[in-house]
Design an enzyme around this catalytic site. Sequence first.
Site, PDB file in Angstrom:
ATOM      1  CB  ILE A  14     -11.873   2.325  -7.401  1.00 57.10           C
ATOM      2  CG1 ILE A  14     -11.202   1.278  -6.518  1.00 57.10           C
ATOM      3  CG2 ILE A  14     -12.679   3.299  -6.539  1.00 57.10           C
ATOM      4  CD1 ILE A  14     -10.061   1.780  -5.685  1.00 57.10           C
ATOM      5  CG  ASP A  33      -9.054   3.282 -18.583  1.00 59.82           C
ATOM      6  OD1 ASP A  33      -9.588   3.143 -17.468  1.00 59.82           O
ATOM      7  OD2 ASP A  33      -7.971   2.740 -18.906  1.00 59.82           O
ATOM      8  CG  ASN A  37      -3.984  -2.278 -14.443  1.00 57.32           C
ATOM      9  OD1 ASN A  37      -4.044  -3.494 -14.666  1.00 57.32           O
ATOM     10  ND2 ASN A  37      -3.865  -1.778 -13.234  1.00 57.32           N
ATOM     11  CB  SER A 127      -3.301   4.886  -1.075  1.00 55.98           C
ATOM     12  OG  SER A 127      -2.955   3.710  -0.377  1.00 55.98           O
ATOM     13  CE1 TYR A 152      -0.522   2.467  -3.477  1.00 57.25           C
ATOM     14  CE2 TYR A 152      -0.731   3.058  -5.792  1.00 57.25           C
ATOM     15  CZ  TYR A 152      -1.294   2.889  -4.534  1.00 57.25           C
ATOM     16  OH  TYR A 152      -2.631   3.158  -4.347  1.00 57.25           O
ATOM     17  CE  LYS A 156      -2.381   6.467  -5.618  1.00 54.48           C
ATOM     18  NZ  LYS A 156      -3.293   7.061  -6.608  1.00 54.48           N
ATOM     19  CG  ASN A 202      -4.566  -6.048  -4.036  1.00 54.08           C
ATOM     20  OD1 ASN A 202      -4.906  -5.370  -4.963  1.00 54.08           O
ATOM     21  ND2 ASN A 202      -3.608  -5.682  -3.205  1.00 54.08           N
ATOM     22  NE  ARG A 234      -2.701  -4.276   5.165  1.00 57.10           N
ATOM     23  CZ  ARG A 234      -1.756  -4.719   5.972  1.00 57.10           C
ATOM     24  NH1 ARG A 234      -2.025  -4.855   7.273  1.00 57.10           N
ATOM     25  NH2 ARG A 234      -0.540  -5.012   5.514  1.00 57.10           N
ATOM     26  NE  ARG A 297       2.207  -8.623   0.432  1.00 58.03           N
ATOM     27  CZ  ARG A 297       1.027  -8.334  -0.128  1.00 58.03           C
ATOM     28  NH1 ARG A 297       0.635  -8.901  -1.256  1.00 58.03           N
ATOM     29  NH2 ARG A 297       0.202  -7.476   0.479  1.00 58.03           N
ATOM     30  N   PRO A 298       7.490  -9.146   2.392  1.00 58.35           N
ATOM     31  CG  PRO A 298       9.551  -9.538   1.355  1.00 58.35           C
ATOM     32  CD  PRO A 298       8.158 -10.087   1.463  1.00 58.35           C
ATOM     33  CG  ASP A 300       2.384  -7.303   3.539  1.00 56.70           C
ATOM     34  OD1 ASP A 300       2.223  -6.465   2.646  1.00 56.70           O
ATOM     35  OD2 ASP A 300       1.993  -8.464   3.445  1.00 56.70           O
TER      36      ASP A 300
HETATM   37  C1  WQD Z   1      -3.879  -7.499   2.486  1.00 57.61           C
HETATM   38  C2  WQD Z   1      -3.380  -8.495   3.511  1.00 57.61           C
HETATM   39  C3  WQD Z   1      -1.212  -9.390   3.018  1.00 57.61           C
HETATM   40  C4  WQD Z   1      -2.247 -11.704  -0.510  1.00 57.61           C
HETATM   41  C5  WQD Z   1      -3.544  -2.786  -0.694  1.00 57.61           C
HETATM   42  C6  WQD Z   1      -3.074  -2.180  -1.950  1.00 57.61           C
HETATM   43  C7  WQD Z   1      -2.653  -0.748  -1.734  1.00 57.61           C
HETATM   44  C8  WQD Z   1      -3.686   0.040  -0.952  1.00 57.61           C
HETATM   45  C9  WQD Z   1      -4.089  -0.686   0.302  1.00 57.61           C
HETATM   46  C10 WQD Z   1      -5.024   1.417  -2.415  1.00 57.61           C
HETATM   47  C11 WQD Z   1      -1.897  -8.305   3.828  1.00 57.61           C
HETATM   48  C12 WQD Z   1      -2.276 -10.484   3.006  1.00 57.61           C
HETATM   49  C13 WQD Z   1      -2.324 -10.856   0.582  1.00 57.61           C
HETATM   50  C14 WQD Z   1      -2.002 -13.094  -0.306  1.00 57.61           C
HETATM   51  C15 WQD Z   1      -1.948 -12.722   2.061  1.00 57.61           C
HETATM   52  N1  WQD Z   1      -4.848   0.275  -1.725  1.00 57.61           N
HETATM   53  N2  WQD Z   1      -2.180 -11.363   1.841  1.00 57.61           N
HETATM   54  N3  WQD Z   1      -1.870 -13.541   0.976  1.00 57.61           N
HETATM   55  O1  WQD Z   1      -1.063  -4.896   1.023  1.00 57.61           O
HETATM   56  O2  WQD Z   1      -2.961  -3.978   2.445  1.00 57.61           O
HETATM   57  O3  WQD Z   1      -2.451  -3.005   0.174  1.00 57.61           O
HETATM   58  O4  WQD Z   1      -4.528  -1.994  -0.085  1.00 57.61           O
HETATM   59  O5  WQD Z   1      -4.244   2.267  -2.586  1.00 57.61           O
HETATM   60  O6  WQD Z   1      -2.487  -0.213  -3.003  1.00 57.61           O
HETATM   61  O7  WQD Z   1      -2.006  -2.930  -2.406  1.00 57.61           O
HETATM   62  O8  WQD Z   1      -3.498  -5.292   0.417  1.00 57.61           O
HETATM   63  O9  WQD Z   1      -4.709  -7.258  -0.436  1.00 57.61           O
HETATM   64  O10 WQD Z   1      -2.232  -7.049  -0.932  1.00 57.61           O
HETATM   65  O11 WQD Z   1      -2.970  -7.557   1.391  1.00 57.61           O
HETATM   66  O12 WQD Z   1      -1.824 -13.147   3.207  1.00 57.61           O
HETATM   67  O13 WQD Z   1      -1.913 -13.890  -1.264  1.00 57.61           O
HETATM   68  O14 WQD Z   1      -3.510  -9.804   2.972  1.00 57.61           O
HETATM   69  O15 WQD Z   1      -0.021  -9.854   3.624  1.00 57.61           O
HETATM   70  O16 WQD Z   1      -1.695  -8.581   5.203  1.00 57.61           O
HETATM   71  P1  WQD Z   1      -2.423  -4.325   1.114  1.00 57.61           P
HETATM   72  P2  WQD Z   1      -3.353  -6.831   0.007  1.00 57.61           P
END
Ligand code: WQD
Length: 339
Positions: A14, A33, A37, A127, A152, A156, A202, A234, A297-298, A300
């Site tokens: 970003i 920076d 990462n 976030s 994380y 925040k 992600n 999302r 996914r745990p 989520d």
């Molecule tokens: C999105 C959806 C997964 C991978 C992220 C960042 C967090 C914050 C918000 C900034 C979920 C699904 C993912 C995969 C899948 N951003 N998925 N298979 O968890 O909403 O959080 O955005 O601060 O820091 O981590 O984003 O992209 O990991 O997942 O089905 O291989 O996609 O379960 O529903 P998330 P994500």
Amino acid sequence: MKPEILVTGGAGFIGSHTVVELFLAGYEPVILDNFVNSRRDIPQRIGKILGREVRVIEGDCTDERAMRDLFAREKSLAGVIHFAAYKSVSESVREPLKYHRNNIGSLLVLLKLMEEFGVKNLVFSSSCTVYGAPEVLPVTENSPVRTAESTYGYTKQVCEQIIQDQAAAEKGLKAILLRYFNPIGAHPSGLIGELPLGKPENLVPYITQTAAGLRDQLTIFGDDYPTPDGTAIRDYIHVVDLARAHVAALRRLESGRGENCEIFNAGTGRGASVKELVEAFERVTGVKCPHIQGARRPGDIASIWADATQVEQVLGWKAQLTMEDALRDAWNWQVMLGK
Ligand code: WQD
């Protein structure tokens, strides 16, 4: 003299897109920076997009001595945008101390030096994870901040509180907290984009790497959520739109209007499910993304998307690009990476 803005983490996903938009908006961005990462060639890539070099300072925001030298040298800073932080949800649970030290420690050093050197304007990278699992949707800036689902997310929340306390103490700080939803996509030039280290956590980088044949298949985590198609929802925002929200936030701080600390949801106001995203990717790119259905996914949550009324009314910012634009740009970036 263009207003000089220190962009910590400015070589990141970003951050790099925001450096581009800052320059286009008439600012003089300076990247700070430590490249832990981010790739070292990102500033040069930004330079190619802008047609001129961008200043880069290599350093770590938690290093108070080095940061004090920086503030002493950069006497004309008009503001700071603080991106530098670790952001992996799963890694934060495995390495909590690393996240507390870096994400909170870097902010404490920054705020101390901003006060010492009279730098007033701060835009902070927050976030939507601070909302935890919301009970009411869409979430507004007044929705309850709930128990964080990860270290994380907790860092925040702590950083938001630290900034609010410092702003309330009338030390000169004027801050805007931007609560990002799900940033996706890449710059349309294909020169900068998301660069996950190792296996992507992600969704969108996992989709593009699978479509490029770098991963066998995408696993859709969970199809038993209380959503129309069972997969999680999302609010996916194009990273270029998100970068432009930072410019709008700076303009607000420069106006001197508003409270010492304001909070805005940086989202589109629209939710999309995982299945909808995969289908949209295949539709706009014409490329298949092999996928299977897997367990949740745990950590989520089922659904979250923004009420973006405030950010539009107060900052005059609204997402202009679509999810399809973001997926097209993400794929273009993936193809360019492979060349
Ligand atoms: C999105 C959806 C997964 C991978 C992220 C960042 C967090 C914050 C918000 C900034 C979920 C699904 C993912 C995969 C899948 N951003 N998925 N298979 O968890 O909403 O959080 O955005 O601060 O820091 O981590 O984003 O992209 O990991 O997942 O089905 O291989 O996609 O379960 O529903 P998330 P994500």
